[in-house]
Write a protein that holds these residues in place. Structure first.
Motif, mmCIF file in Angstrom:
data_model
loop_
_atom_site.group_PDB
_atom_site.id
_atom_site.type_symbol
_atom_site.label_atom_id
_atom_site.label_comp_id
_atom_site.label_asym_id
_atom_site.label_seq_id
_atom_site.Cartn_x
_atom_site.Cartn_y
_atom_site.Cartn_z
ATOM 1 N N SER A 196 0.224 -12.472 1.206
ATOM 2 C CA SER A 196 0.854 -13.147 2.344
ATOM 3 C C SER A 196 1.415 -12.134 3.340
ATOM 4 C CB SER A 196 1.997 -14.046 1.867
ATOM 5 O OG SER A 196 1.532 -14.903 0.867
ATOM 6 N N MET A 197 1.938 -11.023 2.797
ATOM 7 C CA MET A 197 2.539 -10.023 3.687
ATOM 8 C C MET A 197 2.131 -8.635 3.204
ATOM 9 S SD MET A 197 6.556 -9.440 4.706
ATOM 10 C CE MET A 197 7.129 -9.306 3.042
ATOM 11 N N LEU A 198 1.697 -7.805 4.144
ATOM 12 C CA LEU A 198 1.293 -6.447 3.799
ATOM 13 C C LEU A 198 2.458 -5.488 4.084
ATOM 14 C CD1 LEU A 198 -1.116 -4.643 2.890
ATOM 15 C CD2 LEU A 198 -1.697 -4.379 5.313
ATOM 16 N N VAL A 199 2.868 -4.736 3.052
ATOM 17 C CA VAL A 199 3.991 -3.803 3.202
ATOM 18 C C VAL A 199 3.494 -2.384 2.906
ATOM 19 C CG1 VAL A 199 6.284 -3.154 2.354
ATOM 20 C CG2 VAL A 199 5.640 -5.568 2.499
ATOM 21 N N ILE A 200 3.851 -1.447 3.769
ATOM 22 C CA ILE A 200 3.455 -0.055 3.566
ATOM 23 C C ILE A 200 4.691 0.741 3.159
ATOM 24 C CG2 ILE A 200 2.299 1.955 4.578
ATOM 25 C CD1 ILE A 200 0.668 -0.691 4.728
ATOM 26 N N VAL A 201 4.637 1.370 1.983
ATOM 27 C CA VAL A 201 5.754 2.210 1.551
ATOM 28 C C VAL A 201 5.247 3.652 1.499
ATOM 29 C CG1 VAL A 201 7.503 2.640 -0.203
ATOM 30 C CG2 VAL A 201 6.691 0.304 0.188
ATOM 31 N N THR A 227 5.271 -6.978 -10.386
ATOM 32 C CA THR A 227 5.558 -8.228 -9.661
ATOM 33 C C THR A 227 4.565 -8.457 -8.516
ATOM 34 O OG1 THR A 227 7.889 -7.872 -10.147
ATOM 35 C CG2 THR A 227 7.377 -9.541 -8.493
ATOM 36 N N TYR A 228 4.312 -7.399 -7.745
ATOM 37 C CA TYR A 228 3.426 -7.533 -6.584
ATOM 38 C C TYR A 228 2.203 -6.635 -6.735
ATOM 39 C CZ TYR A 228 7.871 -9.256 -4.817
ATOM 40 O OH TYR A 228 9.046 -9.927 -4.676
ATOM 41 N N PRO A 229 1.075 -7.062 -6.167
ATOM 42 C CA PRO A 229 -0.093 -6.176 -6.207
ATOM 43 C C PRO A 229 0.163 -4.903 -5.394
ATOM 44 C CG PRO A 229 -0.562 -8.153 -4.909
ATOM 45 C CD PRO A 229 0.784 -8.341 -5.519
ATOM 46 N N VAL A 230 -0.350 -3.789 -5.907
ATOM 47 C CA VAL A 230 -0.136 -2.494 -5.264
ATOM 48 C C VAL A 230 -1.481 -1.798 -5.074
ATOM 49 C CG1 VAL A 230 0.821 -0.170 -5.603
ATOM 50 C CG2 VAL A 230 2.184 -2.170 -6.228
ATOM 51 N N SER A 257 1.429 8.709 -3.775
ATOM 52 C CA SER A 257 2.318 9.788 -4.230
ATOM 53 C C SER A 257 3.614 9.266 -4.869
ATOM 54 C CB SER A 257 2.623 10.724 -3.051
ATOM 55 O OG SER A 257 3.340 11.855 -3.470
ATOM 56 N N THR A 258 4.742 9.920 -4.593
ATOM 57 C CA THR A 258 5.999 9.508 -5.210
ATOM 58 C C THR A 258 6.434 8.129 -4.732
ATOM 59 O OG1 THR A 258 7.063 10.854 -3.543
ATOM 60 C CG2 THR A 258 7.119 11.697 -5.766
ATOM 61 N N SER A 259 6.041 7.754 -3.521
ATOM 62 C CA SER A 259 6.401 6.419 -3.041
ATOM 63 C C SER A 259 5.836 5.365 -3.996
ATOM 64 C CB SER A 259 5.851 6.192 -1.633
ATOM 65 O OG SER A 259 6.313 7.208 -0.774
ATOM 66 N N TYR A 260 4.613 5.616 -4.503
ATOM 67 C CA TYR A 260 4.016 4.718 -5.505
ATOM 68 C C TYR A 260 4.914 4.622 -6.732
ATOM 69 C CZ TYR A 260 1.220 3.659 -9.656
ATOM 70 O OH TYR A 260 0.790 3.160 -10.865
ATOM 71 N N GLN A 261 5.413 5.775 -7.195
ATOM 72 C CA GLN A 261 6.263 5.774 -8.392
ATOM 73 C C GLN A 261 7.533 4.950 -8.160
ATOM 74 O OE1 GLN A 261 4.833 6.881 -10.894
ATOM 75 N NE2 GLN A 261 3.793 8.839 -10.565
ATOM 76 N N TYR A 262 8.100 5.074 -6.958
ATOM 77 C CA TYR A 262 9.329 4.331 -6.660
ATOM 78 C C TYR A 262 9.046 2.834 -6.601
ATOM 79 C CZ TYR A 262 10.961 9.009 -5.284
ATOM 80 O OH TYR A 262 11.276 10.344 -5.264
ATOM 81 N N VAL A 263 7.914 2.469 -5.991
ATOM 82 C CA VAL A 263 7.538 1.048 -5.911
ATOM 83 C C VAL A 263 7.386 0.466 -7.317
ATOM 84 C CG1 VAL A 263 5.639 -0.517 -5.310
ATOM 85 C CG2 VAL A 263 6.483 1.133 -3.620
ATOM 86 N N LYS A 264 6.690 1.189 -8.194
ATOM 87 C CA LYS A 264 6.484 0.685 -9.558
ATOM 88 C C LYS A 264 7.801 0.650 -10.336
ATOM 89 C CE LYS A 264 2.955 -0.262 -11.192
ATOM 90 N NZ LYS A 264 2.183 -1.537 -11.210
ATOM 91 N N ILE A 301 0.872 -1.185 0.000
ATOM 92 C CA ILE A 301 0.000 0.000 0.000
ATOM 93 C C ILE A 301 0.902 1.227 0.000
ATOM 94 C CG2 ILE A 301 -1.870 1.246 1.123
ATOM 95 C CD1 ILE A 301 -2.739 -1.273 2.481
ATOM 96 N N THR A 302 0.599 2.160 -0.899
ATOM 97 C CA THR A 302 1.481 3.314 -1.066
ATOM 98 C C THR A 302 0.708 4.484 -1.674
ATOM 99 O OG1 THR A 302 3.621 3.989 -2.013
ATOM 100 C CG2 THR A 302 2.275 2.505 -3.335
#
Lengths: 190, 576
Positions: B273-278, B248-251, B235-242, B232-233
């Motif tokens: 399986s694991m929830l990650v917050i960026v 690869t992973y659902p966002v 703003s710019t954190s979304y851009q970095y994740v993508k 879950i992300t």
């Protein structure tokens, strides 16, 4: 197409924002997704400045991180050396050989490193170093350093001369167009 | 037609298209260009207010009158405007009202990196957060719809990387929006009896907005190939994740960062399986997830300090990343410096020479803290120099008198220095306040202010007379000096510090970068006279260096201000 990355680095006030605008305009005509990122405000005042230009089918991050840059275009020699970690393996640094002393050097607290171009080459960096200031002055103005360097960069892209010229015409005042066209040609052919 | 647009210009475009007709802001990096850009649309009235509180109240007034309105500021500006914010949250709006706030994670040009998202939660108003310029246009327009539909001001959160990145947009047409004002005391007079009835309305509004958040298109889930982890992300954190993970992973990308959906997040968490917050800065999304009883990885891995980057995200998500070659060489840093010919330089030299304690403020003159001038003792927030000086001198019962001054710029003095000076006069501290008047708001890139005689559109307007203003609040000793004249500066500082009453020195000369300022010819060094004593180096002018044991003036930088000339006892620095 994989995203291509160009960093433009220099000293606040050298005209790097105009160079990134020019690149943005050029790339837009080719239909790419583009991001151009810059920092305004405090860093303008004689500080180290960096602009990121990214293009491809889909561009996410607005910034270029270490190891991602296909090209680093540097307006000053020390700034080229500052950002080498951002270069992708196989990437290229195009740099102006002009040296501008940063404040720690001006006040004598540090030395401006010697033979930076040679040291970068020795470290395995693909370097294209030109005296862009002299070429800009030859074209008619020291302020045309940015366009000289864009001319140099154009050698490594397959955009046509017309496409570059159109982008320059859109980016500089009409009365300086001829001067900048000359600066571009000098950079490309140096 | 597709075009490249800066994030801030895109907000301005969104304002234009949404029919916004009133904008009042105070400049602050990285928010400034929103208001500069919107001022270019003739259909929109736009102004620089003296500070963010005034701007927000003016925007509220326009909303009350039935117009779609906007005020823009940087993150710390929202602190100044927090007072109206928390009560406009109760009254709601008439015409839609949007508040733009731009955070500066990484502190490219700020004194702290506070996270503005907390304001949305504590003031109980929705906050949208675009991740690029196209979203900045779309979200700005959506913000007005939400504002009017849910009767609430809406926060539009930007950050340096969205504000100052150009990306591709397509523009639309403007749609006008005008309502009429109707008297409604129960809604707009927030005396306790009415406010008590409005608070439950606010709580219900948040519940309604949570329901909206569950299905809102701007809170979207992008599928991924592996459900090993879900991110879950925003703003710019979304851009970095993508950038790092691709698909690869659902966002889950949250476009509305407050209030956040509950069921939608629980469903998403259950699918991975694991929830990650960026997220950049504080653990805002993470705390929300934990309040829903969800286990997640967040700030335990991602720092709450500094901005994120693709590399930092890659490292924490265990994705491969190769960096370039690092030179084995000490590369001198290149910090920002006061420009050659900066009028602040002569004054700061004087303050340093007199060994004074200097309470500083926010502006270009904060660079007076940098060596070799190193003339500042504090920088806190807009206006804090004047009020801080009062406390500093008053609390010491005379021991600090004659040794301490405050330094504040013309725009900052207008913003929040005046009230501090009122306190100096009213409660009689023996304070000397120096207003460094360079006739412009400099640091944010030359914006007009009430002392310059011009408004945002560049038209002539009323000009505040600083001398008269200082006298009017009760300061009897007010004098003006030219900071290019070191002897004059030194005499003024010594005399005002010796006086046994409050005083104001106005150090006045326009910023050397202003277009109308005429420069003198660069100085030249007489090599026969120069002995390389470095007296001229004490002012940290970027145009002077020592080459081969002699001073050298860079004639592309020198504007002939002559300050260095006054330091050279040998007369080696000359006019050409």
């Amino acid at each position: 197409m994989e995203t291509k990355n160009i960093m433009i680095v220099g000293v606040g006030g050298q005209g790097s924002l105009l160079a990134s605008k020019l690149l943005g305009r050029l790339l837009l005509t080719k239909g790419y997704d583009i991001k151009v990122s810059e920092v305004h405000g405090m860093s303008q005042r004689g500080g180290s400045v960096v602009t990121y230009v990214r293009y491809g089918d889909k561009v996410y991050s607005p910034v270029i991180d270490m190891g991602q840059a296909d090209f680093i275009v540097s307006f000053e020699l020390l700034e080229a050396a500052r950002w080498t970690e951002y270069l992708k393996p196989g990437g290229k640094i195009i740099t102006n050989t002009q040296q501008i002393n940063p404040m720690p050097v001006v006040i004598g607290a540090m030395e401006y490193p010697q033979s930076l171009a040679e040291k970068m080459t020795a470290a395995g960096i693909d370097l294209d170093a030109i005296d862009a200031l002299a070429l800009a002055e030859q074209a008619g103005s020291a302020k045309a350093v940015n366009i000289v360097l864009m001319g140099r960069l154009s050698k490594y892209f397959d955009f046509t001369q017309e496409e570059w010229m159109q982008a320059i015409a859109q980016s500089v005042p009409a009365k300086f167009l001829e001067l900048n066209q000359k600066a571009f040609a000098l950079g490309a052919n140096a | 037609m597709k075009q490249l647009m800066l994030g801030n210009e895109a907000v301005a475009r969104g304002l234009y298209e949404a029919g916004c007709s009133f904008v009042s802001s105070y400049p602050g990096t990285p928010s400034t260009e929103i208001t500069e850009a919107v001022a270019k649309y003739p259909e929109v009235y736009a102004e620089w207010a003296p500070n963010e509180k005034v701007a927000m109240e003016a925007a509220f007034g326009a909303s009350l009158a039935g117009r779609r309105s906007f005020c823009g500021m940087k993150h710390v500006g929202l602190n100044v405007a927090a007072d109206p914010l928390f009560t406009i949250a109760y009254t709601g709006v008439n015409g839609g009202m949007v508040i733009g706030v731009a955070d500066d994670a990484g502190m490219h040009s700020s004194q702290n990196e506070q996270d503005s998202r907390h304001y949305a939660r504590s003031a109980k108003i929705p906050m949208l957060e675009p991740a690029d310029s196209a979203e900045a246009i779309a979200f700005t327009k959506l913000a007005y719809e939400l504002s009017e539909q849910y009767d609430t001001p809406v926060l539009m959160k930007m950050c340096t990387r969205v504000s100052h990145s150009q990306s591709v947009v397509e523009t639309g047409e403007r749609v006008e929006s005008i309502k009429t004002y109707e008297k409604n005391p129960q809604k707009y007079i927030m005396m306790p009896g009415n406010a008590k009835r409005r608070h439950p309305v606010v709580e219900q509004r948040t519940r309604d907005l949570v329901a909206y958040a569950e299905t809102a298109q701007i809170n979207r889930v992008e599928p991924g190939k592996s459900s090993q982890m879900g991110i879950i992300t925003s703003s710019t954190s979304y851009q970095y994740v993508k950038e790092v993970c691709g698909d690869t992973y659902p966002v889950m990308k949250l476009g509305m960062i407050w209030p956040m959906p509950e069921e939608k997040i629980k469903e998403f968490a259950a699918s991975v399986s694991m929830l990650v917050i960026v997220e950049e800065l504080d653990s805002f999304i993470e705390e929300h997830c934990r309040s829903l009883g969800l286990a997640c990885v967040g700030k335990s891995n991602f720092s709450c300090i500094d901005e994120l980057s693709p590399l930092k995200v890659a490292a924490q998500l265990a994705q491969p990343w190769q960096t370039g070659v690092k030179l084995e060489e000490a590369i001198p840093p290149r910090p920002p410096v006061m420009c050659a010919g900066c009028p602040h330089r002569g004054l700061f030299y004087t303050l340093k020479k007199n060994k004074l304690t200097v309470l500083g403020d926010i502006g270009c003159y904060t660079l007076g803290a940098v060596a070799p001038l190193a003339a500042l003792d504090t920088t806190i927030c807009m206006g804090a120099s004047v009020s801080g000086l009062h406390g500093f001198t008053k609390s010491q019962g005379g021991a600090a008198d004659g040794k301490t001054v405050a330094v504040i710029g013309d725009s900052t003095f207008m913003h929040s220095g005046i009230t501090g000076l009122v306190n100096v006069a009213y409660n009689e501290s023996n304070s000397t306040v120096i207003i460094v008047d360079n006739s412009i708001t400099g640091m944010t890139g030359h914006q007009q202010n009430p002392t310059t005689g011009f408004n945002l559109k560049g038209d002539p307007c009323a000009k505040i007379d600083l001398e008269t203003l200082c006298r009017a609040v009760g300061i009897r000793r007010v004098r003006v000096v030219d900071p290019y004249d070191l002897e004059q500066c030194d005499r003024a500082v010594k005399e005002e510090l010796a006086a046994n009453e409050p005083s104001v020195i106005i150090s006045r000369r326009p910023c050397a970068l202003l277009k109308y300022v005429k420069h003198k010819a660069p100085l030249v060094v007489d090599n026969d006279k120069c002995v390389g004593c470095k007296a001229c180096m004490k002012i940290g002018c970027p145009a002077i260096s020592i080459v081969g044991g002699k001073a050298k003036v860079d004639n592309t930088l020198c504007v002939g201000c002559g300050v260095c000339q006054q330091l050279c006892k040998l007369g080696a620095l000359k006019e050409a």
